[in-house]
Write a protein that holds these residues in place. Sequence first.
Motif, PDB file in Angstrom:
ATOM      1  N   GLY A  11       0.797  -1.229   0.000  1.00 39.90           N
ATOM      2  CA  GLY A  11       0.000   0.000   0.000  1.00 39.90           C
ATOM      3  C   GLY A  11       0.826   1.273   0.000  1.00 39.90           C
ATOM      4  O   GLY A  11       0.583   2.150   0.821  1.00 39.90           O
ATOM      5  N   VAL A  12       1.796   1.385  -0.877  1.00 35.66           N
ATOM      6  CA  VAL A  12       2.622   2.591  -0.955  1.00 35.66           C
ATOM      7  C   VAL A  12       1.741   3.788  -1.311  1.00 35.66           C
ATOM      8  O   VAL A  12       0.870   3.702  -2.177  1.00 35.66           O
ATOM      9  CB  VAL A  12       3.723   2.424  -2.033  1.00 35.66           C
ATOM     10  N   ARG A  13       1.952   4.925  -0.620  1.00 41.68           N
ATOM     11  CA  ARG A  13       1.181   6.136  -0.914  1.00 41.68           C
ATOM     12  C   ARG A  13       2.032   7.116  -1.698  1.00 41.68           C
ATOM     13  O   ARG A  13       3.097   7.521  -1.251  1.00 41.68           O
ATOM     14  CB  ARG A  13       0.738   6.814   0.382  1.00 41.68           C
ATOM     15  N   ALA A  14       1.529   7.500  -2.846  1.00 44.18           N
ATOM     16  CA  ALA A  14       2.225   8.488  -3.678  1.00 44.18           C
ATOM     17  C   ALA A  14       1.355   9.717  -3.820  1.00 44.18           C
ATOM     18  O   ALA A  14       0.122   9.628  -3.888  1.00 44.18           O
ATOM     19  CB  ALA A  14       2.522   7.900  -5.057  1.00 44.18           C
ATOM     20  N   LEU A  15       2.004  10.865  -3.869  1.00 42.21           N
ATOM     21  CA  LEU A  15       1.326  12.106  -4.219  1.00 42.21           C
ATOM     22  C   LEU A  15       1.618  12.372  -5.687  1.00 42.21           C
ATOM     23  O   LEU A  15       2.763  12.593  -6.069  1.00 42.21           O
ATOM     24  CB  LEU A  15       1.834  13.261  -3.344  1.00 42.21           C
ATOM     25  N   VAL A  31      -2.893  20.320  -9.315  1.00 38.25           N
ATOM     26  CA  VAL A  31      -3.689  19.371  -8.534  1.00 38.25           C
ATOM     27  C   VAL A  31      -2.782  18.296  -7.974  1.00 38.25           C
ATOM     28  O   VAL A  31      -1.917  17.770  -8.682  1.00 38.25           O
ATOM     29  CB  VAL A  31      -4.797  18.725  -9.409  1.00 38.25           C
ATOM     30  N   GLY A  32      -3.001  17.959  -6.706  1.00 38.52           N
ATOM     31  CA  GLY A  32      -2.307  16.854  -6.073  1.00 38.52           C
ATOM     32  C   GLY A  32      -3.297  15.782  -5.661  1.00 38.52           C
ATOM     33  O   GLY A  32      -4.341  16.090  -5.079  1.00 38.52           O
ATOM     34  N   VAL A  33      -2.978  14.542  -5.996  1.00 37.62           N
ATOM     35  CA  VAL A  33      -3.818  13.399  -5.630  1.00 37.62           C
ATOM     36  C   VAL A  33      -2.962  12.403  -4.859  1.00 37.62           C
ATOM     37  O   VAL A  33      -1.935  11.950  -5.365  1.00 37.62           O
ATOM     38  CB  VAL A  33      -4.413  12.717  -6.887  1.00 37.62           C
ATOM     39  N   VAL A  34      -3.381  12.094  -3.621  1.00 48.29           N
ATOM     40  CA  VAL A  34      -2.702  11.054  -2.846  1.00 48.29           C
ATOM     41  C   VAL A  34      -3.408   9.737  -3.154  1.00 48.29           C
ATOM     42  O   VAL A  34      -4.623   9.625  -3.018  1.00 48.29           O
ATOM     43  CB  VAL A  34      -2.746  11.339  -1.334  1.00 48.29           C
ATOM     44  N   ILE A  41      -7.805   6.284  -3.657  1.00 52.22           N
ATOM     45  CA  ILE A  41      -7.480   7.708  -3.512  1.00 52.22           C
ATOM     46  C   ILE A  41      -7.859   8.124  -2.096  1.00 52.22           C
ATOM     47  O   ILE A  41      -8.980   7.874  -1.661  1.00 52.22           O
ATOM     48  CB  ILE A  41      -8.260   8.562  -4.534  1.00 52.22           C
ATOM     49  N   ASP A  42      -6.935   8.751  -1.382  1.00 55.21           N
ATOM     50  CA  ASP A  42      -7.318   9.223  -0.050  1.00 55.21           C
ATOM     51  C   ASP A  42      -6.863  10.651   0.224  1.00 55.21           C
ATOM     52  O   ASP A  42      -6.582  11.027   1.336  1.00 55.21           O
ATOM     53  CB  ASP A  42      -6.894   8.233   1.046  1.00 55.21           C
ATOM     54  N   GLY A  43      -6.850  11.458  -0.828  1.00 62.26           N
ATOM     55  CA  GLY A  43      -6.594  12.881  -0.643  1.00 62.26           C
ATOM     56  C   GLY A  43      -6.487  13.609  -1.965  1.00 62.26           C
ATOM     57  O   GLY A  43      -5.951  13.061  -2.939  1.00 62.26           O
ATOM     58  N   PHE A  67      -1.592  19.005   2.557  1.00 58.94           N
ATOM     59  CA  PHE A  67      -2.169  17.741   3.000  1.00 58.94           C
ATOM     60  C   PHE A  67      -1.971  17.520   4.499  1.00 58.94           C
ATOM     61  O   PHE A  67      -2.729  16.792   5.119  1.00 58.94           O
ATOM     62  CB  PHE A  67      -1.561  16.566   2.222  1.00 58.94           C
ATOM     63  N   ASN A  68      -0.932  18.127   5.056  1.00 54.59           N
ATOM     64  CA  ASN A  68      -0.660  18.043   6.487  1.00 54.59           C
ATOM     65  C   ASN A  68      -0.701  16.590   6.997  1.00 54.59           C
ATOM     66  O   ASN A  68      -1.423  16.266   7.923  1.00 54.59           O
ATOM     67  CB  ASN A  68      -1.659  18.914   7.264  1.00 54.59           C
TER      68      ASN A  68
END
Length: 195
Positions: A11-15, A31-34, A41-43, A67-68
């Motif tokens: 589950g690597v998270r990339a922005l 635009v940034g998508v996490v 997608i979670d951000g 995103f903090n």
Amino acid sequence: MGTDSLVSKSGVRALGIAESFRLDLKYSILVGVVMRSDGIIDGVSLSRTTVGGLDATDAVINLYKSFNRNDIQLLMIDGCIISWYNIIDLERLANELGLPIMCLTFEEPGGDVVNALRKLFLSDSDVRVRLYEKLGKPKEMLLPGGLRVYVRFTGIDYRTARTIIRKFVKEGKRPEPIRVARLIANALLNYVRVP
């Protein structure tokens, strides 16, 4: 976190960051998508850069900070040269965020960028040329199906970068975080005029 866990963890998270602009507007939409590598997608967050400006690096830093959160493990950016020659300082970005960063382009690099910078930006072409030359040449990566992408990266090695890109590509050659960010940026540009 070491780069080994980027390759092995499911589950690597990339922005993913992409932009859309028109030359008749002062600002582009950034635009940034996490996204996790399983496609969740979670951000989502928004920022802007000046079209033809020199604020792309600051805009990416501000977008990340908006995103903090501390679970983003890497950045994927749709190009290091955005918003009409607004050049991202990859080295500064990596130093300030402390994360692996990749800038991807999807066409074979061509054209004389240095000459274009000198012609189009008389007052600050030296700054832009320095930023551009500091980026170095992108590395070609072959994806399944014989598709090629061209990548500049920092904080990871070639093999890890290629593995991560393959992990996030579902179809075609754009990793999903960049593809989704780009879709949102294009939709927003079509919907609103940035002041």
